[in-house]
Motif scaffolding. Structure first.
Motif, PDB file in Angstrom:
ATOM      1  N   ARG A  46      59.089  -9.734   0.001  1.00 55.90           N
ATOM      2  CA  ARG A  46      60.034 -10.203  -0.659  1.00 55.90           C
ATOM      3  C   ARG A  46      61.228  -9.207  -0.604  1.00 55.90           C
ATOM      4  N   THR A  47      61.318  -7.903  -0.429  1.00 53.32           N
ATOM      5  CA  THR A  47      62.352  -7.248  -0.269  1.00 53.32           C
ATOM      6  C   THR A  47      62.934  -7.418   0.990  1.00 53.32           C
ATOM      7  N   LYS A  48      62.305  -7.940   2.073  1.00 49.24           N
ATOM      8  CA  LYS A  48      63.100  -8.323   3.171  1.00 49.24           C
ATOM      9  C   LYS A  48      63.910  -9.377   3.181  1.00 49.24           C
ATOM     10  N   LYS A  49      63.795 -10.513   2.398  1.00 47.95           N
ATOM     11  CA  LYS A  49      64.708 -11.720   2.380  1.00 47.95           C
ATOM     12  C   LYS A  49      65.473 -11.554   1.162  1.00 47.95           C
ATOM     13  N   GLY A  50      66.687 -12.170   1.415  1.00 53.56           N
ATOM     14  CA  GLY A  50      67.468 -12.514   0.146  1.00 53.56           C
ATOM     15  C   GLY A  50      68.183 -13.955   0.493  1.00 53.56           C
ATOM     16  N   LEU A  87      70.168 -10.343  -8.059  1.00 55.56           N
ATOM     17  CA  LEU A  87      71.527 -10.509  -8.165  1.00 55.56           C
ATOM     18  C   LEU A  87      71.843 -11.620  -6.831  1.00 55.56           C
ATOM     19  N   SER A  88      71.190 -11.439  -5.852  1.00 57.48           N
ATOM     20  CA  SER A  88      71.476 -12.325  -4.801  1.00 57.48           C
ATOM     21  C   SER A  88      71.263 -13.740  -5.001  1.00 57.48           C
ATOM     22  N   VAL A  89      69.901 -14.117  -5.765  1.00 62.80           N
ATOM     23  CA  VAL A  89      69.780 -15.434  -6.105  1.00 62.80           C
ATOM     24  C   VAL A  89      70.925 -15.816  -7.049  1.00 62.80           C
ATOM     25  N   LEU A  90      71.221 -15.341  -8.226  1.00 62.74           N
ATOM     26  CA  LEU A  90      72.450 -15.677  -9.098  1.00 62.74           C
ATOM     27  C   LEU A  90      73.693 -15.859  -8.371  1.00 62.74           C
ATOM     28  N   VAL A 146      72.571 -22.264 -14.015  1.00 56.76           N
ATOM     29  CA  VAL A 146      71.892 -21.242 -14.856  1.00 56.76           C
ATOM     30  C   VAL A 146      70.586 -21.408 -14.573  1.00 56.76           C
ATOM     31  N   PHE A 147      69.971 -20.038 -14.463  1.00 56.84           N
ATOM     32  CA  PHE A 147      68.623 -19.974 -14.064  1.00 56.84           C
ATOM     33  C   PHE A 147      67.742 -19.460 -15.141  1.00 56.84           C
ATOM     34  N   LEU A 200      63.916 -17.342 -12.214  1.00 58.33           N
ATOM     35  CA  LEU A 200      64.158 -16.192 -11.420  1.00 58.33           C
ATOM     36  C   LEU A 200      63.281 -15.397 -10.828  1.00 58.33           C
ATOM     37  N   VAL A 201      62.108 -15.561 -11.679  1.00 58.90           N
ATOM     38  CA  VAL A 201      60.769 -14.898 -11.197  1.00 58.90           C
ATOM     39  C   VAL A 201      60.449 -15.505  -9.869  1.00 58.90           C
TER      40      VAL A 201
END
Length: 233
Positions: A119-123, A164-167, A174-175, A180-181
């Motif tokens: 998950r740290t490789k993708k955003g 932050l990238s998802v938001l 509104v998430f 978000l998880v």
């Protein structure tokens, strides 16, 4: 790519067992029994992820975690006997990406390592360059995983960047904490949803001029969070 993993654990038996399991999955593993030793290794070697025991003989694991965050943005999995919800949330507030409670299954820990690295490789910005918000006040670069505020680089953890990238990828949307998880951390993440609050607090401290009056991340009470930044034309 062979990921180098640093295990910081003073129980040699546990450290050896975890090392064997990780090496069996193709990881390169370095061991450290003390906090200072771990900080020295992280400073001079390339590290993809740290597995950090909170009970160390020379310094507190929480302090080690904070100092590791100053060294690099590699993810940190905390390994501890502390199992209460409050202790877990406190761990995430320090910048941990995941939290594994002793006693644990080595196979589970290996699965957690793989999930965190994945998950740290993708955003949400992974295929984009720099996106600027509020007349250049905040810039997010999905290719370099860099965030700048007023032109100055901001040191976000990999988990903070994901959130932050998802938001920011859907301004105004509104998430819920659960969303978000799911969207930022993935189904594999087993931390409490309340850990999102700790991560949001950390992000605000880093990107907002006044964290108590946020310009970018707003709380929607009873629901979750939304990103209120305006994309520059």
């Amino acid at each position: 790519m062979i990921h180098p993993i640093l295990i910081v654990e003073d129980d040699r038996k546990i450290a050896r067992v975890v090392k064997v399991y990780l090496e069996g999955e193709g990881f390169r593993v370095t061991l450290a029994e003390r906090g200072r030793e771990a900080l020295e290794l992280a400073s001079r070697e390339s590290i993809s992820l740290v597995i950090l025991d909170l009970m160390l003989p020379d310094m507190g694991g929480e302090e080690v975690c904070q100092e590791l965050r100053e060294i690099g943005d590699f993810p940190i999995i905390m390994l501890t006997a502390k199992s209460s919800e409050e202790e877990r949330v406190a761990g995430f507030a320090l910048g941990a990406d995941d939290y594994v409670v002793k006693p644990f299954s080595p196979r589970e820990l290996v699965a957690r390592v793989k999930a965190v690295l994945k998950r740290t490789k993708k955003g949400d910005f992974s295929n984009t360059g720099s996106i600027s918000f509020n007349k250049g006040l905040l810039i997010i670069n999905g290719r370099s995983y860099e965030v700048k505020k007023k032109g100055n680089a901001i040191n976000l953890t990999s988990t903070e960047f994901k959130i932050l990238s998802v938001l920011a990828g859907s301004p105004g949307k509104v998430f819920t904490r659960g969303e978000l998880v799911e969207n930022a951390l993935g189904y594999q993440f087993e931390g409490y949803e309340r850990s999102i609050d700790a991560h949001i607090k950390n992000i605000r401290q880093k990107i907002e001029d006044d964290p108590k009056n946020s310009s970018f991340i707003n709380t929607v009470y009873g629901v979750g969070y939304k990103f209120s930044g305006i994309i520059d034309a």
